[in-house]
Design an enzyme around this catalytic site. Structure first.
Site, PDB file in Angstrom:
ATOM      1  N   ARG A 169      -2.361   0.247   2.557  1.00 32.38           N
ATOM      2  CA  ARG A 169      -1.992  -0.689   1.480  1.00 32.38           C
ATOM      3  C   ARG A 169      -0.551  -1.158   1.570  1.00 32.38           C
ATOM      4  O   ARG A 169      -0.210  -2.172   0.937  1.00 32.38           O
ATOM      5  CB  ARG A 169      -2.294  -0.064   0.108  1.00 32.38           C
ATOM      6  CG  ARG A 169      -3.783  -0.014  -0.172  1.00 32.38           C
ATOM      7  CD  ARG A 169      -4.130   0.558  -1.528  1.00 32.38           C
ATOM      8  NE  ARG A 169      -5.573   0.518  -1.732  1.00 32.38           N
ATOM      9  CZ  ARG A 169      -6.233   1.261  -2.611  1.00 32.38           C
ATOM     10  NH1 ARG A 169      -5.584   2.117  -3.387  1.00 32.38           N
ATOM     11  NH2 ARG A 169      -7.549   1.144  -2.729  1.00 32.38           N
ATOM     12  N   LYS A 176      -5.040   5.048   2.069  1.00 34.40           N
ATOM     13  CA  LYS A 176      -6.057   4.693   1.061  1.00 34.40           C
ATOM     14  C   LYS A 176      -7.182   3.911   1.755  1.00 34.40           C
ATOM     15  O   LYS A 176      -7.307   3.969   2.965  1.00 34.40           O
ATOM     16  CB  LYS A 176      -5.405   3.895  -0.071  1.00 34.40           C
ATOM     17  CG  LYS A 176      -4.409   4.728  -0.882  1.00 34.40           C
ATOM     18  CD  LYS A 176      -5.097   5.854  -1.614  1.00 34.40           C
ATOM     19  CE  LYS A 176      -4.120   6.728  -2.377  1.00 34.40           C
ATOM     20  NZ  LYS A 176      -4.763   7.913  -2.944  1.00 34.40           N
ATOM     21  N   ARG A 191      -8.982  -2.737  -4.215  1.00 37.23           N
ATOM     22  CA  ARG A 191      -7.742  -2.932  -4.991  1.00 37.23           C
ATOM     23  C   ARG A 191      -6.891  -4.055  -4.406  1.00 37.23           C
ATOM     24  O   ARG A 191      -6.154  -4.715  -5.127  1.00 37.23           O
ATOM     25  CB  ARG A 191      -6.969  -1.621  -5.088  1.00 37.23           C
ATOM     26  CG  ARG A 191      -7.803  -0.510  -5.724  1.00 37.23           C
ATOM     27  CD  ARG A 191      -7.038   0.439  -6.595  1.00 37.23           C
ATOM     28  NE  ARG A 191      -7.923   1.504  -7.070  1.00 37.23           N
ATOM     29  CZ  ARG A 191      -8.698   1.417  -8.156  1.00 37.23           C
ATOM     30  NH1 ARG A 191      -8.675   0.344  -8.908  1.00 37.23           N
ATOM     31  NH2 ARG A 191      -9.489   2.418  -8.506  1.00 37.23           N
ATOM     32  N   ASP A 223      -2.722   4.116  -7.532  1.00 38.68           N
ATOM     33  CA  ASP A 223      -3.721   3.063  -7.312  1.00 38.68           C
ATOM     34  C   ASP A 223      -3.286   1.720  -7.910  1.00 38.68           C
ATOM     35  O   ASP A 223      -3.913   0.691  -7.646  1.00 38.68           O
ATOM     36  CB  ASP A 223      -5.069   3.474  -7.921  1.00 38.68           C
ATOM     37  CG  ASP A 223      -5.704   4.637  -7.160  1.00 38.68           C
ATOM     38  OD1 ASP A 223      -5.283   4.904  -6.019  1.00 38.68           O
ATOM     39  OD2 ASP A 223      -6.605   5.285  -7.713  1.00 38.68           O
ATOM     40  N   ARG A 271     -16.528  12.918 -11.550  1.00 42.75           N
ATOM     41  CA  ARG A 271     -16.477  14.333 -11.927  1.00 42.75           C
ATOM     42  C   ARG A 271     -17.585  14.685 -12.920  1.00 42.75           C
ATOM     43  O   ARG A 271     -18.139  15.779 -12.884  1.00 42.75           O
ATOM     44  CB  ARG A 271     -15.085  14.652 -12.501  1.00 42.75           C
ATOM     45  CG  ARG A 271     -14.012  14.718 -11.390  1.00 42.75           C
ATOM     46  CD  ARG A 271     -12.621  14.599 -11.966  1.00 42.75           C
ATOM     47  NE  ARG A 271     -11.563  14.834 -10.987  1.00 42.75           N
ATOM     48  CZ  ARG A 271     -11.124  13.955 -10.088  1.00 42.75           C
ATOM     49  NH1 ARG A 271     -11.674  12.749 -10.022  1.00 42.75           N
ATOM     50  NH2 ARG A 271     -10.147  14.256  -9.250  1.00 42.75           N
ATOM     51  N   LYS A 324     -13.162   5.636 -12.961  1.00 41.88           N
ATOM     52  CA  LYS A 324     -13.838   6.032 -11.712  1.00 41.88           C
ATOM     53  C   LYS A 324     -13.712   7.532 -11.483  1.00 41.88           C
ATOM     54  O   LYS A 324     -14.700   8.211 -11.198  1.00 41.88           O
ATOM     55  CB  LYS A 324     -13.247   5.234 -10.551  1.00 41.88           C
ATOM     56  CG  LYS A 324     -13.877   5.514  -9.212  1.00 41.88           C
ATOM     57  CD  LYS A 324     -13.704   4.352  -8.264  1.00 41.88           C
ATOM     58  CE  LYS A 324     -12.339   4.293  -7.632  1.00 41.88           C
ATOM     59  NZ  LYS A 324     -12.110   5.358  -6.635  1.00 41.88           N
ATOM     60  N   SER A 325     -12.498   8.062 -11.585  1.00 38.84           N
ATOM     61  CA  SER A 325     -12.284   9.495 -11.320  1.00 38.84           C
ATOM     62  C   SER A 325     -13.115  10.352 -12.273  1.00 38.84           C
ATOM     63  O   SER A 325     -13.699  11.363 -11.886  1.00 38.84           O
ATOM     64  CB  SER A 325     -10.808   9.854 -11.506  1.00 38.84           C
ATOM     65  OG  SER A 325     -10.021   9.180 -10.572  1.00 38.84           O
TER      66      SER A 325
HETATM   67  C1  S3P Z   1      -8.526  10.156  -7.117  1.00 36.29           C
HETATM   68  C2  S3P Z   1      -7.300  10.557  -6.671  1.00 36.29           C
HETATM   69  C3  S3P Z   1      -6.355   9.669  -5.975  1.00 36.29           C
HETATM   70  C4  S3P Z   1      -6.707   8.201  -6.178  1.00 36.29           C
HETATM   71  C5  S3P Z   1      -8.176   7.951  -5.985  1.00 36.29           C
HETATM   72  C6  S3P Z   1      -8.989   8.761  -6.966  1.00 36.29           C
HETATM   73  C7  S3P Z   1      -9.412  11.140  -7.772  1.00 36.29           C
HETATM   74  O1  S3P Z   1      -6.407   9.942  -4.588  1.00 36.29           O
HETATM   75  O2  S3P Z   1      -5.948   7.403  -5.304  1.00 36.29           O
HETATM   76  O3  S3P Z   1      -8.463   6.571  -6.171  1.00 36.29           O
HETATM   77  O4  S3P Z   1     -10.419  10.747  -8.384  1.00 36.29           O
HETATM   78  O5  S3P Z   1      -9.100  12.342  -7.702  1.00 36.29           O
HETATM   79  P1  S3P Z   1      -5.540  11.113  -3.929  1.00 36.29           P
HETATM   80  O6  S3P Z   1      -5.997  12.388  -4.492  1.00 36.29           O
HETATM   81  O7  S3P Z   1      -5.808  11.025  -2.464  1.00 36.29           O
HETATM   82  O8  S3P Z   1      -4.118  10.812  -4.271  1.00 36.29           O
END
Ligand code: S3P
Length: 449
Positions: free
Chosen positions: A363, A359, A405, A332, A24, A19-20
């Site tokens: 959670r 979150k 989640r 996560d 990007r 996902k991240s």
């Molecule tokens: C993410 C960073 C994390 C993560 C989120 C995705 C990202 O959050 O919990 O699901 O893609 O940079 P935080 O930056 O708030 O810790």
């Protein structure tokens, strides 16, 4: 969704793209010159929100099942949206996009669903204001909706004509050094992205290292971005060029099946092509610490991101302590690790994880409530949970609070429970893993209705 105890999990699966990294790839591709081709993109609702926002910002994006094509227009190529930018349920879209929009020469408004409207945005407003950005929380509560006046010139009092304004290079921000109070990749990335539009280098130091996908990928696109210890620094005005990105499988999605195989006696599964970036692999370290067996096969690197096939074999687990620097690398995965801890012998303590409260849901509270409903012995603390494992779980009705989640964690908990479990709002898994139940069904024939 009703789920009951299965026979051992066997077989080979793939999990959707990270996902991240998917977010990007679209964002940086939009700011690069030329076309970016993305394969194994996560077609979850969060990443689709990112695509829709960039389309509203004038970027041509072709989304087919095989690949995404992003027709980037360069660092200054975004155009004013004629509508509010809807970030849905996605914190990553909201926070990273806010950083980018502060460098544009037009006004924009970011908003999302009820969960997004209650998540803290002050953490990005503070550094962006220090950079000279004009960004406000419209309700004055430090949350979305956020209005960004990228132009920094009030149109009625500016000495410039509309023609001259349109020729300005974009809002010029001031480069800063930001000491972030939280280890958050979203905060770090937001500031670094705004730093591309600054007049001097921008750096962020975090208390612990958070995921570094922005640093790795932006550097691949051509930005001058360096990391030294806990500090990442970006030079302004990079020349970004379109590239090919193959998104690795998401370790956060693999986590549910890693936990399932370690909970159901006799299981052995192979999860192909999973991203194992050391800023994300805390779950592997913790389950090994609990006595679990996860072997990394066929290790490779693609676009700076390490990947491997994960061979997970059932073992009896024992409790452990999870806290300190490892927390950002598994933030996560903590909900499903809490479930796993209920089935392990002895006590598991999760600490230093207060970020869980902000979150998609709180959670700590939501996991503790629902685990207690299944008969688990859990105490919620200010920064985590204490779990007395090894006591039987019973099927229950689970309120997912529309948190993807949480829903997936309890689908896994149900596999270890006596009796049926019912998950409310179970379809929220679409946020990050649209095929989750199909994959679970395939591995656990007969356990799901
Ligand atoms: C993410 C960073 C994390 C993560 C989120 C995705 C990202 O959050 O919990 O699901 O893609 O940079 P935080 O930056 O708030 O810790």
């Amino acid at each position: 969704m009703e789920i009951r105890k299965p026979s051992p999990l066997k077989g080979e699966i793939t999990v959707p793209g990270d996902k991240s990294i998917s977010h990007r790839a679209v964002m940086f591709g939009a700011l690069a010159k030329g076309t970016t081709e993305i394969t194994n993109f996560l077609q979850g609702a969060d990443c689709l929100s990112t695509i829709a926002c960039f389309q509203k910002l004038g970027i041509g994006i072709e989304n087919t099942p095989e690949r995404i094509l992003v027709h980037g227009r360069g660092l200054h190529g975004l155009t004013a949206p004629c509508d509010i930018l809807d970030t849905g349920n996605s914190g990553t879209t909201t926070r990273l996009l806010a950083g980018i929009l502060c460098g544009q020469k037009f006004e924009s408004v970011l908003n999302g669903d009820a969960s997004i409207q209650s998540r803290p945005m002050k953490r990005i407003l503070d550094p962006l204001e220090q950079m000279g950005a004009d960004i406000v929380s419209l309700k004055g509560n430090g949350c979305a909706p956020l209005r960004i006046n990228g132009n920094r010139f009030c149109q009625s009092c500016t000495p410039y004509s509309m023609q001259e304004l349109s020729e300005l290079p974009g809002a010029v921000l001031s480069g800063i050094h930001y000491n972030s109070p939280v280890a958050s990749a979203q905060v770090k990335s937001c500031v670094l992205l705004a730093g591309m539009y600054a007049d001097s280098p921008t750096s962020v130091t975090e208390p612990q290292l958070s995921r570094n996908h922005t640093e790795l990928m932006l550097s691949g696109f051509g930005a001058d971005i360096r990391t030294e210890g806990l500090t990442a620094t970006i030079l302004p005005d990079p020349d970004l060029h379109g590239m090919q990105i193959e998104v690795p499988g998401d370790i956060s999605s693999a986590a549910y099946f890693i936990a399932a195989a370690l909970m159901v006696p006799g299981s052995e599964i192979l999860i192909k092509n999973v991203g194992v970036n050391p800023t994300r692999d805390g779950i592997l370290r913790v389950v090994r610490d609990m006595g679990g067996e996860v072997a990394l096969l066929d290790q490779k690197t693609s676009g700076g991101e390490p990947t491997a096939d994960l061979l997970v074999t059932y073992r009896e687990l024992h409790g452990t302590e999870i806290g300190g620097d490892i927390i950002p690398t598994l933030i996560d995965e903590l909900p499903v690790l809490a479930v796993l801890a209920c089935t392990a012998k002895g006590t598991t303590v999760i600490r230093d994880a207060q970020e869980l409260k902000v979150k998609e849901s709180d959670r700590i509270a939501v996991m503790a409530q629902n685990l207690a409903a299944m008969g688990a012995r859990v105490t919620a603390t200010d920064d985590g949970m204490i779990i007395e494992g090894g006591h039987p779980l019973n099927g229950a009705v689970i309120d997912s609070h529309k948190d993807h989640r949480v829903a997936m964690s309890f689908a896994i908990a149900a596999l270890a429970a006596q009796g049926d479990t019912r998950i409310l709002d179970a379809d929220c898994v679409n946020i990050s893993y649209p095929d989750f139940y199909e994959t679970l069904r395939r591995l656990c024939a007969g356990a799901i209705e």
